[in-house]
Every structure is written in C-alpha cells, then in structure tokens.
Design an enzyme around this catalytic site. Structure first.
Site, short mmCIF file in Angstrom:
data_model
loop_
_atom_site.label_atom_id
_atom_site.label_comp_id
_atom_site.label_asym_id
_atom_site.label_seq_id
_atom_site.Cartn_x
_atom_site.Cartn_y
_atom_site.Cartn_z
N ARG A 206 54.79 27.18 17.57
CA ARG A 206 54.87 27.92 16.31
C ARG A 206 55.91 29.02 16.45
O ARG A 206 56.01 29.65 17.50
CB ARG A 206 53.50 28.56 16.01
CG ARG A 206 52.46 27.59 15.53
CD ARG A 206 51.20 28.31 15.10
NE ARG A 206 50.44 28.80 16.24
CZ ARG A 206 50.42 30.04 16.67
NH1 ARG A 206 51.12 30.98 16.05
NH2 ARG A 206 49.70 30.40 17.70
N TYR B 284 57.20 20.79 14.23
CA TYR B 284 56.14 20.95 15.23
C TYR B 284 54.86 21.56 14.67
O TYR B 284 54.89 22.58 13.99
CB TYR B 284 56.64 21.85 16.39
CG TYR B 284 55.79 21.61 17.60
CD1 TYR B 284 56.12 20.61 18.50
CD2 TYR B 284 54.62 22.32 17.82
CE1 TYR B 284 55.31 20.34 19.58
CE2 TYR B 284 53.81 22.05 18.89
CZ TYR B 284 54.16 21.06 19.78
OH TYR B 284 53.35 20.79 20.84
N LYS C 111 47.33 25.96 10.05
CA LYS C 111 47.45 27.42 10.08
C LYS C 111 47.87 27.97 8.71
O LYS C 111 47.42 29.03 8.28
CB LYS C 111 48.47 27.85 11.14
CG LYS C 111 48.18 27.32 12.53
CD LYS C 111 46.84 27.76 13.05
CE LYS C 111 46.61 27.32 14.48
NZ LYS C 111 45.27 27.66 14.96
N HIS D 109 39.90 31.91 12.41
CA HIS D 109 40.41 31.13 13.54
C HIS D 109 39.27 30.95 14.56
O HIS D 109 39.27 31.58 15.62
CB HIS D 109 41.58 31.90 14.15
CG HIS D 109 42.41 31.13 15.13
ND1 HIS D 109 43.18 31.74 16.08
CD2 HIS D 109 42.59 29.80 15.31
CE1 HIS D 109 43.80 30.83 16.80
NE2 HIS D 109 43.46 29.65 16.35
N SER E 157 44.92 31.61 20.67
CA SER E 157 45.36 30.27 21.04
C SER E 157 45.33 30.08 22.55
O SER E 157 45.66 31.00 23.30
CB SER E 157 46.80 30.06 20.56
OG SER E 157 46.89 30.42 19.22
N GLY F 263 40.91 28.29 25.70
CA GLY F 263 39.81 27.38 26.01
C GLY F 263 38.86 27.17 24.85
O GLY F 263 37.69 26.85 25.04
N ASP G 269 38.84 24.80 15.97
CA ASP G 269 39.93 25.75 15.70
C ASP G 269 39.72 26.65 14.48
O ASP G 269 40.12 27.81 14.51
CB ASP G 269 41.25 24.98 15.53
CG ASP G 269 42.48 25.86 15.65
OD1 ASP G 269 42.47 26.76 16.51
OD2 ASP G 269 43.44 25.67 14.89
N ARG H 35 50.54 18.59 23.19
CA ARG H 35 49.30 18.43 22.41
C ARG H 35 48.82 16.99 22.32
O ARG H 35 49.61 16.05 22.42
CB ARG H 35 49.57 18.90 20.96
CG ARG H 35 50.02 20.33 20.81
CD ARG H 35 48.88 21.28 20.94
NE ARG H 35 49.31 22.68 20.87
CZ ARG H 35 48.58 23.63 20.31
NH1 ARG H 35 47.42 23.38 19.78
NH2 ARG H 35 49.02 24.87 20.31
N ARG I 53 41.32 36.56 26.94
CA ARG I 53 41.61 36.39 28.37
C ARG I 53 41.86 37.78 28.92
O ARG I 53 42.93 38.36 28.72
CB ARG I 53 42.90 35.57 28.44
CG ARG I 53 43.01 34.60 29.54
CD ARG I 53 44.29 33.79 29.35
NE ARG I 53 43.97 32.41 29.07
CZ ARG I 53 43.69 31.50 29.99
NH1 ARG I 53 43.70 31.82 31.27
NH2 ARG I 53 43.40 30.26 29.64
N GLU J 197 29.47 26.00 32.82
CA GLU J 197 28.55 27.09 33.20
C GLU J 197 28.46 28.15 32.09
O GLU J 197 27.56 28.99 32.10
CB GLU J 197 29.01 27.76 34.51
CG GLU J 197 29.20 26.81 35.69
CD GLU J 197 27.92 26.08 36.13
OE1 GLU J 197 26.85 26.36 35.55
OE2 GLU J 197 28.01 25.23 37.03
#
Ligand code: OXD
Ligand code: MN
Length: 639
Positions: free
Chosen positions: A107, A252, A261, A281, A303, A306, A328, A420, A451, A547
């Site tokens: 993107r 793309y 999106k 999202h 994005s 995970g 998503d 992808r 993250r 887990e």
C-alpha cells in the site's frame, strides 16, 4: 446516447474521432452486457450512467460486466496466463502465482488521500507540519489529478465492471460497491475477497445504492506488460461525501482491491459515523470454553502483527475451541437489544504469506492451497510455493519472487515480505458457523494490541469504556512491511486505523466515546494485548500463537466478572498471580518481567502519547481523552 454525447462534448470538445471510438466501445459494452446478463438484471440507470461516463473518460477497448460465474473466472485466468500475469501452480488445485512489478508491492500511504471540502474534516488540528492521521487533497486538485491521469488510460484494455457486496448480500449491515477496473487480476481477486457478480447487480437494479469505485493500473507503454503500473503517478483518493473511490497507478492489494481498505475502512468509517456504527480494522473470532459457553471477540492490530494467526488460533488448552469470523475488518452496530453485533464484510483472506506455516497457523495452511491467487511468493520446481517461515523441502529448487534461483544461504528473501495469499474464507476449516449471519455475531470484548518489545505487559484490561477508548487512541507498534515504511521503529497507530481513517481522528474519538451514551447498551470490555514483549536478552517472553488461548481464557473469566483474577495497576487491570493458566507450557515463563509495569517506561510512554496528541490531534482531541491522559500520568507518577 444523448447522455454519452453530453459527457463526451464536455470532456473532449472538437475531437470527433474519439467520439466515434467511444460509440464503438459503447456498442460493444452493451452487447457484452446483454449477453452476460441474459435472464438476470439490467444495469440500473445510476450504474449505467457511471459506466458510460467512465467509458468516455478511460476509453477502454471493451467493457465486460462481471457476473461472478465460474466460466467467467476461467476466462479471466486464461487471459492472465496468456499475458504472463499469472502462472499455474500445478502442485495445488486451481492455484496461481502473480509476480508484480517490483515497484508495486505494498500500500502506498503517502499517495492515499481523503478529499473533503474542508481540510479539517479529514486532518485533525495538530501542530505538526506533517500530519500522519489524514492525507487531504482538495476537490479541485483531485479533479485535476483525475484529468491528468484517466483520459484514455484504458486504451487497448478491457474495462471490467465488478459489482460487489461487502457483507452477506441482503444483510442490514452490508454495503454494495461497483469497481470499474482495467485489471483482470483485480476482477479475479475481487471475486475471492467480496461477494461479486449477478446477485449484486440485481440488488442495485432493485434500488440499492452503491459506492462508485474507479481503478486503473495506469498507462502502459509496453502493450504486453504482464503487470502494468505507474508508481510515480499513483494516487488513491476517496470522496466520502459522494461515496466515491478513485485509484490510479497500482494493481497491488489495498491500492486496487477497492472493497477492502478503501471501502470497508475509509469510506466505511465515514458512513459508520453518519449512521451510528463502527467500521474497524479488526478480526473477529468466536471462542468456546470447555463448559460449552461461546463468546465473540473483536481485535485490532496494526498490519502484519499476527491478526490472521489469532483469528485462526489452534488452542493449546484442552477443551477450548476457536472459530474464525474474519481476519481483518469488522463492521459493528448495536442492535435493538443493546448488543454490539459484528459482521466480517469480506469474503476471503488477503493474508501475509511469510511466517505462515503448519506450526504458526495450521488452519491458514489448510485454507490456502486451493482456489488461491498467490502474489510475490517464491515458487518451487515441483509447481508449488515457498516463503520465509515455511518448512523447506531440500529436494526442490526455489525461484525467488524476482525470478532468480534461490537457496537458503543466498542472503536474499525468497518471497517479498509483503507477499500474500488471496483465498476464499469458506475454505477455512474453522470458519464460524455464523460467519455469514446477516445480523452479525454479538461482541463481548474488544482487544487492542501491537508489537511492543518493551514495557507493555502481555495483557491489561481497561478500567471502563472511556479508558478503553483512550487505550485504543494510544496504541503504538513496530512498523510493518504492509506499507512503504522502513525499519523497526515504534509508530503510533491508534486503533490500528492510522492508514485507514476516513475522517478527522478527533471526531472519530468523539464517535467512539458517544456510543456508551445511549442507555441500555451492553458495552464490550476493552483489553490491550502484547504477544511480543522481549527479555533484556532479546528473547520473546511469551510463546504466542496457540498459547495465546491462555490469555483469551483470562479475558473470558473477566467477562464473567471474576474479580479475584485481576490486580489493579496504573495502566489497567493485569492478571493476578496464578490467574493465567501456565500448565503444560514447554518453557518456564518469567511472569514478573512479562507483567511488569516499569515506571520509567510508562512515564516516557505518557510523554510520547501526549506529544503525539498535541502534534497530530491538537484542539480536536476530545477533553475526555485529554483527561484520561492526565489521569494515567498521575497514576504512573504515584507508582
Ligand atoms: C492488510 C493491511 O493488508 O492491513 O490487511 O495492510
Ligand atoms: Mn489489515
């Protein structure tokens, strides 16, 4: 015809030969149209005008109205194979590989705009010279950009008219769109990612409105280029006031599959604000505990954090079952009983391939080797695919996504990091039985996550709705390969929506805050999770993947009102000692580090969040959110 003449003579005064050409195309268009739609719907007057206007503008050689049939798909595939856009992957059933122009792989956020009369409707009032929460283009400049790009851009190509529904057709939560595109790759991918074809045309003919989407890969100087694109002139623009999307120059993913999106998030969030619901999202999963009690959870992650793995989680704890509604996007609306109901507006998964394997996501692996278009992954000499993280087979040769021979020690990636798979959702072995339920599934909890290698505990629960909205606003995460960012910097990504807000983020926060004001609503509890915290030695403190069900179990216990399982900290409730089940884990968990709330880290975090709000949101920040930040600062200071 009079209408066409009108459009023509406004756009191309004096160029009589062009007019002849358009008439010819027009005749072809309606011959194709009649043939394809025999026995089904004709085009509604609004759709006919939309097609005619853009045929006149883009001047395609042919027009094809997509009916979504198998036969049509076979034809699209054979056109692409002939052109070299797709090659077959004979190891699997009906799977194909597309390799893009290496300049068209993600993107392009810097070229993605909202167009509103007032800039402030898009961009919040922050003090920063460059606002990262909204990219605005004036209607005049957008018009100019369209006129500089689109006239004649489809010459020599077919324009596909792609009618699609986001959400099950007929669901009160669904919305329709029509994408005009000169890319057969887009038409075929939209057939996977949305409900596409004749039933949607019928609904439009019956009077349903639709979002107008115009897409071109751009002008190509080489007639047989398998992946035409114009990276230097790419633009992706949205006109929320008129529900229009215009995309030029890229084939793309999120740049070109305009239902995802562009419609489901950017235009979707503006419609949702107007109509009083949420377009987010977020993945949606159902989880059933060993007693057979089922709850649904929605979760927002930036994005490539995970999301698909969590949406398809294989629980390590006995007796738990996870089922996937979507990976998503979630459209969510309170019903007349005050329950928040969610649908997945998509029909497929457009998942990041690298990192997907039988150990990280067996359900994805069981989904993607049939009826799938792979993009920018590596291929193997036995007609299969390969990417980083997949179990390698030493007996086959690998060719990387750029077409070069590849070996594990060659120092390059085999697959592009943002490569992808595009697969039908109903192939997922754990697709939820209610995933197409028109009224949506009831949401009891919302997770925000990112993250965060340092400082952020595995999970914490917000104190209440307002605090939860603040937690969403304050989200940060390491950068991703899904967009054009470089390096592992920690970026602010409120609600995981930073690239996808359709309107001023301050107003978006007001909208979220307003939801609890209607009496009688059962507000979901809001949590923040971080699977990615690392030790001082740089090792992950939590095993993640299957887990993570242990964390979801704690969420379910908290939804049941289990007070003894939580401990209050400055940032929210964290699991009390022993409240997360660690039985049977392979390695000991350093819960002290995993759940610690370091004062210095959080003082800095408060600082960063405050700076971000000042620079990016300014006076558009709701007072309630500013108060939440003050309260957090006070609580951290008194730790
Ligand atoms: C996606 C993204 O492709 O978020 O889903 O970038
Ligand atoms: Mn996404």
């Amino acid at each position: 015809m009079a209408k066409l003449l009108n459009i023509y003579s406004r756009g191309y005064v004096g160029a009589r030969n062009k007019f002849q050409h358009i008439l010819a195309v027009d005749r072809v268009a309606f011959r194709v149209c009649r043939r394809n739609l025999e026995g089904t719907a004709a085009l509604s007057p609004k759709l006919q005008t939309f097609v005619e206007k853009n045929v006149a503008l883009c001047q395609p050689e042919k027009v094809h109205i997509c009916d979504g049939s198998e036969a049509e798909n076979d034809k699209l595939i054979s056109v692409m194979v002939k052109l070299g856009t797709l090659e077959p992957l004979p190891k699997y059933k009906n799977c194909w590989l597309a390799l893009t122009d290496p300049r068209d792989v993600a993107r392009v956020e810097s070229r993605t705009y909202m167009s509103t009369d007032n800039k402030r409707d898009t961009v919040p009032a922050g003090s920063a010279a460059k606002n990262t929460l909204g990219n605005w283009i004036s209607p005049d400049d957008l018009n100019k950009a369209v006129q500089e790009r689109f006239p004649g851009c489809m010459k020599g190509r077919t324009m596909y008219v792609v009618p699609f529904s986001m959400g099950p057709i007929g669901s009160p939560l669904a919305k329709l769109g029509v994408e005009l595109t000169d890319s057969p790759y887009v038409a075929a991918s939209m057939r996977i990612m949305t409900r596409m074809g004749a039933p949607v045309l019928q609904a439009i003919q019956n009077g349903s409105d639709f979002v107008k989407c115009l897409h071109s890969v751009g002008r190509s100087t080489e007639p047989n280029n398998p992946w035409p694109c114009e990276p230097d002139r790419t633009i992706i623009a949205h006109k929320a006031a008129t529900n229009e999307i215009i995309s030029y120059g890229s084939g793309y993913g999120g740049n070109s599959l305009l239902g995802k999106k562009c419609l489901a998030l950017r235009i979707g969030s503006t419609i949702a604000k107007r109509e009083g619901w949420l377009a987010e999202h977020m993945l949606i999963l159902g989880i059933t505990n060993p007693k057979g009690v089922k709850k649904y959870i929605a979760a927002a992650f930036p994005s490539a954090c995970g999301k698909t793995n969590l949406a398809m989680l294989t629980p390590s704890l006995p007796g738990y079952k996870v089922e996937c509604v979507g990976d998503d996007i979630a459209w969510m609306k309170f019903d007349s009983q005050g329950r928040l109901r969610a649908i997945n507006p998509e029909n497929g998964f457009f998942g990041v391939a690298p990192g997907t394997s039988y150990s990280t996501n067996p359900n994805a692996m069981k989904t993607i080797f049939e009826n799938t278009v792979f993009t920018n992954v590596a291929k193997t000499s036995d007609g299969g695919v390969y990417w980083e993280g997949m179990e390698p087979n030493p007996n086959v040769q690998v060719t990387d996504w750029r077409g070069q021979p590849w070996t594990p020690d060659c120092g390059r990636n085999a697959a592009h990091p943002n490569s992808r798979f595009c697969s039908p959702a109903n192939q997922c072995p754990i697709i939820d039985p209610a995933w197409e339920s028109p009224e949506g599934v009831p949401i009891d909890a919302i997770l925000f996550g990112g993250r965060r290698p340092q400082g952020v505990p595995l999970i914490y629960e917000s104190f209440d709705w307002k605090h939860g909205v603040f937690v969403g606003a304050a989200m940060r995460s390491e950068a991703t390969a899904a967009a054009e960012h470089k390096g592992k910097v920690i970026m602010h990504d409120p609600f995981a929506m930073r690239p996808f807000f359709g309107y001023n983020f301050g107003n978006y926060l007001d909208h979220w805050l307003s939801l609890e004001k209607t009496p009688g609503r059962k507000m979901p509890k809001i949590f923040h999770v971080n699977w990615f915290r690392k030790s001082d030695q740089g090792k992950f403190l939590w095993p993640g993947f299957g887990e993570n069900v242990r964390v979801l179990e704690w969420v379910l216990n908290r939804l049941d009102g289990n007070e003894s399982m939580a401990e209050k900290t400055a940032i929210g409730y964290i699991p009390s000692d022993g409240a997360i089940n660690l039985d049977g884990l392979d390695e000991p968990i350093d819960t002290k580090q995993l759940f610690s709330v370091p004062k210095d880290f959080w003082l800095n975090e408060v600082e960063q969040i405050g700076k971000y709000f000042d620079e990016q949101v300014g006076s558009d920040l709701p007072n309630t959110i500013a108060e939440q930040l003050h309260q957090l600062r006070d609580r951290v200071n008194s730790m």
